[in-house]
Motif scaffolding. Sequence first.
Motif: not given
Length: 299
Positions: A140-153
Amino acid sequence: MFRRKANAHSDKETEELQRESKMKELKAALGPLSGRNLQFCDDACLRRYLEARNWNVDKSKKMLDETVKWRSSFKPEEIRWHEVAAEGETGKVSRASFHDRQGRSVLILRPGMQNTTSIDNQIKHLVYLIENAILNLPEGQEQMAWLIDFTGWSITNNVPIKSARDTINILQNHYPERLAVAFLYSPPRIFETFWKIVKYFLDAKTFQKVKFVYPKNKDSVELMTSYFDVDNLPTEFGGKATLKYNHEEFSEKMVEDDVKTAKLWGFDKQVNSEQPNGFSSAEVAPEPESDTPTSISAV
C-alpha cells in the motif's frame, strides 16, 4: 452544510471516475505489453506517471515510453549487489533499517563519503538502491524518503554537475512519484553555490519535495520530526539513534534481497545448467558463507 459535504463527495467520485478513464486511455495507448514491460506497467505505475504529468495522457505516455526504453537498456532489475558492492564500501548510499512515520523506505545518502570516480558505476549503485527501496516498501506504500547527511562534504569531493543532472533525470523521469521527500540536513554554506545550479534540473514537483533542515531552525526541525520518530532518527539528523554503517552486514542483507528480486521478476524460474539452484551468476550475488552472521545493524 450537508449539501456542501454531499457536493464534495460527489466531486471526489467524479474526479476518481475521470482518473480511471484516463488510466484506461493510457493503457490502450501503450498497446499490447508482455514480459517485464507488462509486469512493470501495472495500474499503480500508470497512476504514478499520470500524476507526474498532471493526468495528461499524451505526456504520460511519452514519459512512460522513455522509461520502458531506458529500463530495456539499463536493466535495473538485473543489477545485483556484487556488481555495485565496491561503490557501497563507505556507506555513501544505504537503505535504513527503519521507515518513516508513513511506512516509507528510507535511503540515507552521505555525499561526503564518496569513494570512487566512475559516474556510471555511481549511478548504477544508486539505481540498485532505489530498486531495493521499492522492493522493501510495505503493501500500500509506493514512495520513499531520502535523508542526506553532509558530514565530511566539501567542494573538493562534491558530486560533478553531470552526475547530479543524470541522477535527477533518472529519479524524476524514470521513478516518478517514488520520492515523497528529501531532507538535506545542515548543508554547509558553500553548498548553496552548487544548489543554485542543480535546482534548475528539478521539475516543480520534485523541487517542492526537497527540504533543507538546520538544527537551529525550529520550523525545519519540526517538519523533519513530523516525518520521522526521533527514536529511530540517527543522531546525524538530530535524532536519538546511533547510525553505524557495517558494509559486511549490509552486503549480506542485499544478497538476501537479490534473491527476492530474482523471484519478483521471475529469474528464479530460469534454469542454468551450471547453477543447480536455478540462478545464473549474473542474476544473484554469491550466497554469504554459512558462518557469517545474517543480521543487519541499524543504518
